[in-house]
Design a protein around this motif. Structure first.
Motif, PDB file in Angstrom:
ATOM      1  N   LEU A  31      -0.324   5.559  10.227  1.00 21.02           N
ATOM      2  CA  LEU A  31       0.338   5.283   8.949  1.00 21.02           C
ATOM      3  C   LEU A  31       1.248   4.063   9.052  1.00 21.02           C
ATOM      4  O   LEU A  31       1.175   3.154   8.212  1.00 21.02           O
ATOM      5  N   VAL A  32       2.095   4.032  10.068  1.00 23.01           N
ATOM      6  CA  VAL A  32       3.043   2.921  10.217  1.00 23.01           C
ATOM      7  C   VAL A  32       2.300   1.597  10.401  1.00 23.01           C
ATOM      8  O   VAL A  32       2.715   0.551   9.888  1.00 23.01           O
ATOM      9  N   LEU A  45      11.098   6.031   9.981  1.00 19.93           N
ATOM     10  CA  LEU A  45      12.153   7.006   9.716  1.00 19.93           C
ATOM     11  C   LEU A  45      11.644   8.126   8.810  1.00 19.93           C
ATOM     12  O   LEU A  45      11.876   9.312   9.080  1.00 19.93           O
ATOM     13  N   LEU A  46      10.941   7.756   7.740  1.00 24.71           N
ATOM     14  CA  LEU A  46      10.433   8.762   6.807  1.00 24.71           C
ATOM     15  C   LEU A  46       9.427   9.687   7.491  1.00 24.71           C
ATOM     16  O   LEU A  46       9.456  10.913   7.303  1.00 24.71           O
ATOM     17  N   ALA A  47       8.546   9.104   8.300  1.00 26.28           N
ATOM     18  CA  ALA A  47       7.537   9.915   8.985  1.00 26.28           C
ATOM     19  C   ALA A  47       8.174  10.855   9.999  1.00 26.28           C
ATOM     20  O   ALA A  47       7.777  12.017  10.117  1.00 26.28           O
ATOM     21  N   ALA A  48       9.170  10.365  10.730  1.00 24.02           N
ATOM     22  CA  ALA A  48       9.864  11.211  11.707  1.00 24.02           C
ATOM     23  C   ALA A  48      10.556  12.378  11.013  1.00 24.02           C
ATOM     24  O   ALA A  48      10.548  13.515  11.508  1.00 24.02           O
ATOM     25  N   ASP A 160      -3.615  12.439   5.228  1.00 24.76           N
ATOM     26  CA  ASP A 160      -3.890  12.937   6.580  1.00 24.76           C
ATOM     27  C   ASP A 160      -2.590  13.157   7.340  1.00 24.76           C
ATOM     28  O   ASP A 160      -2.403  14.185   8.010  1.00 24.76           O
ATOM     29  N   PHE A 161      -1.683  12.183   7.224  1.00 26.49           N
ATOM     30  CA  PHE A 161      -0.383  12.347   7.884  1.00 26.49           C
ATOM     31  C   PHE A 161       0.364  13.547   7.321  1.00 26.49           C
ATOM     32  O   PHE A 161       0.942  14.338   8.074  1.00 26.49           O
ATOM     33  N   GLU A 162       0.366  13.699   5.999  1.00 31.35           N
ATOM     34  CA  GLU A 162       1.097  14.802   5.374  1.00 31.35           C
ATOM     35  C   GLU A 162       0.621  16.152   5.899  1.00 31.35           C
ATOM     36  O   GLU A 162       1.437  17.038   6.211  1.00 31.35           O
ATOM     37  N   ALA A 163      -0.708  16.323   6.001  1.00 33.07           N
ATOM     38  CA  ALA A 163      -1.249  17.602   6.473  1.00 33.07           C
ATOM     39  C   ALA A 163      -0.794  17.895   7.894  1.00 33.07           C
ATOM     40  O   ALA A 163      -0.384  19.018   8.217  1.00 33.07           O
TER      41      ALA A 163
END
Length: 210
Positions: A31-32, A45-48, A160-163
């Protein structure tokens, strides 16, 4: 006699906690990598926060500065908080008023665990006292919703990341054990002070025997 009933299908093997977090971290990297360069710190930061199951705090303001970097630096200075906190993104909101300055919409995101609501409120008051306009704060923002709002990122990458982040957040990693903390501390001290590997091993053995 009638034949025995068929056996039920075997259940899918459970995914370990570590595996869930490994998959979430890999999805985070993908994603990043897809995010525009200036927004990568914000995306990290948001993903972490999403993997940790945290909401984020958000502050917005309008800052006049020479460029994006200066706008973020000016925000931190006038807010009275360390630039090591949060992730700042500045976007030009108008044409330059002069050759030296332009107006920027500044957005700063913080993990909820790194700044208190009271500190965020004090920062907003400090900005307004310094003449900054358009100051607003939000104390419970969905990090995935903000990731989906980043222009140019494919929805399937975020989905995909959200799941995987949701699965990881629901199954947090256990805190480090006492032995792990001792080993980390000893190794760190050895790296700083030049302690030999033999001395480190001896200290660990003594701690194990106690």
């Amino acid at each position: 006699p009638p034949p025995p009933p068929p056996l039920p299908p075997a259940a899918a093997p459970a995914i370990s906690t570590e595996k869930k977090h490994e998959e979430a971290e890999k999805a985070k990297e993908t994603l990043v990598a897809a995010v525009p360069e200036k927004q990568k710190p914000m995306a990290k930061l948001l993903a972490a926060a999403a993997i940790a199951g945290e909401k984020v705090k958000k502050m917005s303001a309008k800052v006049t500065a020479a460029d994006e970097t200066s706008a973020c630096a000016d925000y931190y200075t006038k807010a009275g908080i360390s630039s090591s906190l949060g992730a700042c993104v500045a976007t030009a909101s108008s044409r330059r008023r002069s050759l030296q300055a332009a107006a920027y919409d500044v957005e700063v995101f913080f993990k909820s665990s790194e700044i208190s609501t009271s500190k965020l409120t004090a920062a907003a008051s400090s900005l307004e006292a310094a003449g900054v306009t358009g100051v607003s704060t939000q104390t419970s923002v969905d990090p995935v919703a903000e990731l989906k709002a980043i222009p140019g990122v494919l929805s399937n990458v975020v989905d995909d990341f959200e799941a995987k982040a949701t699965a990881a957040a629901a199954d947090p990693l256990p805190p480090p054990s006492g032995d792990d903390l001792i080993l980390d501390e000893v190794t760190s001290e050895g790296a700083r002070g030049g302690t030999s590997i033999a001395a480190i091993a001896a200290i660990v053995i003594v701690n194990m025997l106690l």
